[in-house]
Design a protein around this motif. Sequence first.
Motif, PDB file in Angstrom:
ATOM      1  N   GLU A   1     -28.725  44.303 -22.145  1.00 44.55           N
ATOM      2  CA  GLU A   1     -28.635  44.105 -20.643  1.00 44.55           C
ATOM      3  C   GLU A   1     -28.728  42.731 -20.618  1.00 44.55           C
ATOM      4  OE1 GLU A   1     -27.940  46.263 -18.515  1.00 44.55           O
ATOM      5  OE2 GLU A   1     -27.632  47.555 -20.082  1.00 44.55           O
ATOM      6  N   PHE A   2     -28.723  42.227 -19.096  1.00 45.62           N
ATOM      7  CA  PHE A   2     -28.872  40.817 -18.580  1.00 45.62           C
ATOM      8  C   PHE A   2     -30.341  40.078 -19.259  1.00 45.62           C
ATOM      9  CE2 PHE A   2     -28.538  37.002 -16.334  1.00 45.62           C
ATOM     10  CZ  PHE A   2     -29.777  36.874 -15.316  1.00 45.62           C
ATOM     11  N   GLU A   3     -31.350  40.696 -19.151  1.00 50.01           N
ATOM     12  CA  GLU A   3     -32.332  39.881 -19.600  1.00 50.01           C
ATOM     13  C   GLU A   3     -32.353  39.460 -21.146  1.00 50.01           C
ATOM     14  OE1 GLU A   3     -33.095  42.138 -15.860  1.00 50.01           O
ATOM     15  OE2 GLU A   3     -32.408  42.704 -17.794  1.00 50.01           O
TER      16      GLU A   3
ATOM     17  N   PHE B   1     -20.846  33.560  -1.982  1.00 45.13           N
ATOM     18  CA  PHE B   1     -21.516  34.735  -2.585  1.00 45.13           C
ATOM     19  C   PHE B   1     -22.049  35.454  -1.100  1.00 45.13           C
ATOM     20  CE2 PHE B   1     -21.317  32.565  -6.207  1.00 45.13           C
ATOM     21  CZ  PHE B   1     -21.273  33.360  -7.206  1.00 45.13           C
ATOM     22  N   ASP B   2     -21.479  35.265   0.096  1.00 45.81           N
ATOM     23  CA  ASP B   2     -21.695  35.735   1.448  1.00 45.81           C
ATOM     24  C   ASP B   2     -20.663  35.756   2.180  1.00 45.81           C
ATOM     25  OD1 ASP B   2     -23.271  36.848   3.159  1.00 45.81           O
ATOM     26  OD2 ASP B   2     -24.289  35.165   4.026  1.00 45.81           O
TER      27      ASP B   2
ATOM     28  N   ASP C   1     -19.638  38.953  -5.475  1.00 44.10           N
ATOM     29  CA  ASP C   1     -20.824  39.707  -5.388  1.00 44.10           C
ATOM     30  C   ASP C   1     -21.520  39.688  -6.721  1.00 44.10           C
ATOM     31  OD1 ASP C   1     -22.529  41.800  -5.129  1.00 44.10           O
ATOM     32  OD2 ASP C   1     -21.202  43.397  -4.516  1.00 44.10           O
ATOM     33  N   LEU C   2     -22.759  39.086  -6.512  1.00 40.64           N
ATOM     34  CA  LEU C   2     -23.722  38.967  -7.930  1.00 40.64           C
ATOM     35  C   LEU C   2     -23.827  40.061  -8.651  1.00 40.64           C
ATOM     36  CD1 LEU C   2     -24.778  36.486  -9.271  1.00 40.64           C
ATOM     37  CD2 LEU C   2     -26.948  36.987  -8.267  1.00 40.64           C
ATOM     38  N   SER C   3     -24.019  41.368  -7.810  1.00 41.63           N
ATOM     39  CA  SER C   3     -24.490  42.516  -8.366  1.00 41.63           C
ATOM     40  C   SER C   3     -23.109  43.281  -9.316  1.00 41.63           C
ATOM     41  CB  SER C   3     -25.102  43.702  -7.380  1.00 41.63           C
ATOM     42  OG  SER C   3     -23.972  43.898  -6.391  1.00 41.63           O
ATOM     43  N   LYS C   4     -22.059  42.396  -9.227  1.00 39.40           N
ATOM     44  CA  LYS C   4     -20.883  43.227  -9.887  1.00 39.40           C
ATOM     45  C   LYS C   4     -20.313  42.174 -11.134  1.00 39.40           C
ATOM     46  CE  LYS C   4     -19.550  45.815  -5.877  1.00 39.40           C
ATOM     47  NZ  LYS C   4     -18.444  46.045  -4.925  1.00 39.40           N
TER      48      LYS C   4
ATOM     49  N   GLU D   1     -29.157  34.936  -3.602  1.00 39.09           N
ATOM     50  CA  GLU D   1     -28.566  36.400  -4.023  1.00 39.09           C
ATOM     51  C   GLU D   1     -29.413  36.410  -5.513  1.00 39.09           C
ATOM     52  OE1 GLU D   1     -27.091  38.760  -2.497  1.00 39.09           O
ATOM     53  OE2 GLU D   1     -27.291  37.341  -0.721  1.00 39.09           O
ATOM     54  N   SER D   2     -29.306  35.429  -6.303  1.00 39.58           N
ATOM     55  CA  SER D   2     -30.021  35.482  -7.562  1.00 39.58           C
ATOM     56  C   SER D   2     -31.511  35.636  -7.360  1.00 39.58           C
ATOM     57  CB  SER D   2     -29.735  34.094  -8.280  1.00 39.58           C
ATOM     58  OG  SER D   2     -30.271  33.963  -9.590  1.00 39.58           O
ATOM     59  N   ASN D   3     -32.236  34.855  -6.581  1.00 42.95           N
ATOM     60  CA  ASN D   3     -33.511  34.960  -6.207  1.00 42.95           C
ATOM     61  C   ASN D   3     -33.937  36.335  -5.939  1.00 42.95           C
ATOM     62  OD1 ASN D   3     -33.940  32.464  -6.913  1.00 42.95           O
ATOM     63  ND2 ASN D   3     -33.992  31.803  -4.464  1.00 42.95           N
ATOM     64  N   ARG D   4     -33.064  37.079  -5.137  1.00 39.37           N
ATOM     65  CA  ARG D   4     -33.437  38.634  -4.571  1.00 39.37           C
ATOM     66  C   ARG D   4     -33.209  39.369  -5.982  1.00 39.37           C
ATOM     67  NH1 ARG D   4     -29.763  38.813   1.054  1.00 39.37           N
ATOM     68  NH2 ARG D   4     -31.287  37.632   2.241  1.00 39.37           N
TER      69      ARG D   4
END
Length: 651
Positions: A237-239, A400-401, A435-438, A622-625
């Motif tokens: 995963e990402f981490e 990103f927004d 979209d950072l989540s994707k 978005e990354s901070n959230r």
Amino acid sequence: MCGIALLLSGDIRIDLSSLLLDSSSRSPTDFHRLDVSVDDIKATLQRRGPDSLGSKKLFLKWNKSWSSVEEKEILCMIEGSVSENGSTARHSIAELQFIGATLQLRGVYPISQPLVDAFGNILAYNGEIYGGIYVDSDSNDTEILMQTLGQYCSCNFDEHSETCTCDGKMQSSVPDVLSAIKGPWAIIYWQAHSKTLWFGRDAFGRRSLLVHWPTSEDSRFLLSSVSPTSPFVQTSEFEVETKISSLNFWEELLCGIYSLHFDASQSDESLLGEVKKHEWTNSMLKDLIEWKRASVEPKPEELHISRCRSLMVKHTMPSACSDLLLTKSAQNVLFALKESVMRRTSQHTIFQGVPCDTRQKEFVPVAVLFSGGLDSMILAVLLNDCLDPSYDIDLLNVSFDGQSAPDRISAEAGLEELKRIAPLRRWKLVETDADLSKLTSEIKHVMTLINPANTYMDLNIGIALWLAAGGDGWLYKRLDTNNDDGNRRVKYKSNARILLVGNGADEQCAGYGRHKTKYRNGSWHGLYEEMKLDMQRIWKRNLGRDDRCIADNGKEARFPFLDEDVIKTLLDIPLWEVADLDQPSGIGDKKILREVAHLLGLHEAATLPKRAIQFGSRIARESNRKTFGSNRAANQASAGSLVIQTPTDMT
């Protein structure tokens, strides 16, 4: 341009003592050997879509005709060549594999790297020559450099040597040639007659070149424009991806010219290689590296005159803003910048590989990384002045927004200002929505591109640059209709292979918030020292990372603000004319560039405040959230400078 690499392996001992490297940073306790192979590097370079990709092997072996150890001689044999006894190169004691990927942007005829000449010299070059060495309009700069290097001696690879064995026929050296080049470059060059490997990158690090110095855990010596992915990085995963940040396998090569000279070891059957770093021999280049400015602190009357003129410009109607109100310094900077853009976009520096009718109808040769801010607006107008009017210009923007990101808003406003200044140019604002989540797989990939950079800020900037440079987005296209609603959004992918980027403007013209802090705490000299520090570390903090992220899309980043003549012009200007940080944001920061913008008719862009891409595109938010839960929590953790956490750190 596209990328170069070298893998050196075999029975060889490399002496790095003259470089004074920190051995602890190169041999961490959690070191993992990366099984980087030729195929790994080739695959990574192939992603960039080069016009050609090649490799050459060079074998170093003993000349068996010599009978005693004291008389051992090293033979150099290129793969496919035949030795004196008719056999191919076998039983070598060392092997050097050169790799060259070419995105050809200059010359009439296609070439393939690495180049090999009749004397057995081998060149892998990633760069452009804009001056210092003459390159004819229909010539390829890599071929010209190969010819030029072949004409010069290597006697000063040992800087303690006072004699030349070249019979006076060749008076200059490899460092002389490389020091003369104006433009970005990274080089790997084998000089056959001296059995010396030369390598390095330009004085500002505008082209990436990573190095793996030999360690006890991995004795290979590697150079590469890219950082190939380690196999274990692909599976988590990402981490877990962030484990790559702890490897310390690659590091950015410190800017400069290096030699690795091979000699026979007198004690055993191994080779001895000694690495040396050489001085630049161009006096002007030395001055630019030292970043010396003659006028730093103004006299009261000088500052008063400067501020009065700025107020006159501010309160004058744009249409009546005469050049007489603006400084001669601004005019000099404008001239230097225009020449810089011209050198980077003139048609003879763009490889003409497609028919003329196709070029003009479908081919967009140059794009601008575009936020609509001060720097990118200046570059866009100068590009319009320099580029043939038959070509479109792509303006690449990422958000990103959606339409709400600050950079998207300013880009759309900037487009309208460009249309007013140059209504006949076909401007294309390419809007990439993310979209950072994707972007899970994309994040993993960008992490390999930014390596060895390893902070969340590096990752955010890398993702934004990589997506924007890809140019895969949307255009608003005018329809042939009588209706008021005559625009529709259509998919578009920019095919421009040259991308103008504004790197260097903030460092040289005091565009960062920390510059104002240093000025308040340390006055003019504090500001000067901070700007100097920024310029002397830009190779490590910015340029290698940015070059890799942009080049991965098959595009070449070109940095007009980092042209040697532009840097010199800015250094010749008193610091208080470059920036006056007692003035409000949007006026005193990057003051000289705001005056340049006025000269170009960019009166709206001239007042825009500085906004970094990670904030303007809103990827930082978005990354901070995603990573910290909120912007507030991220700020408390100093997320911008925080090293990406590894799984071990997070347990």
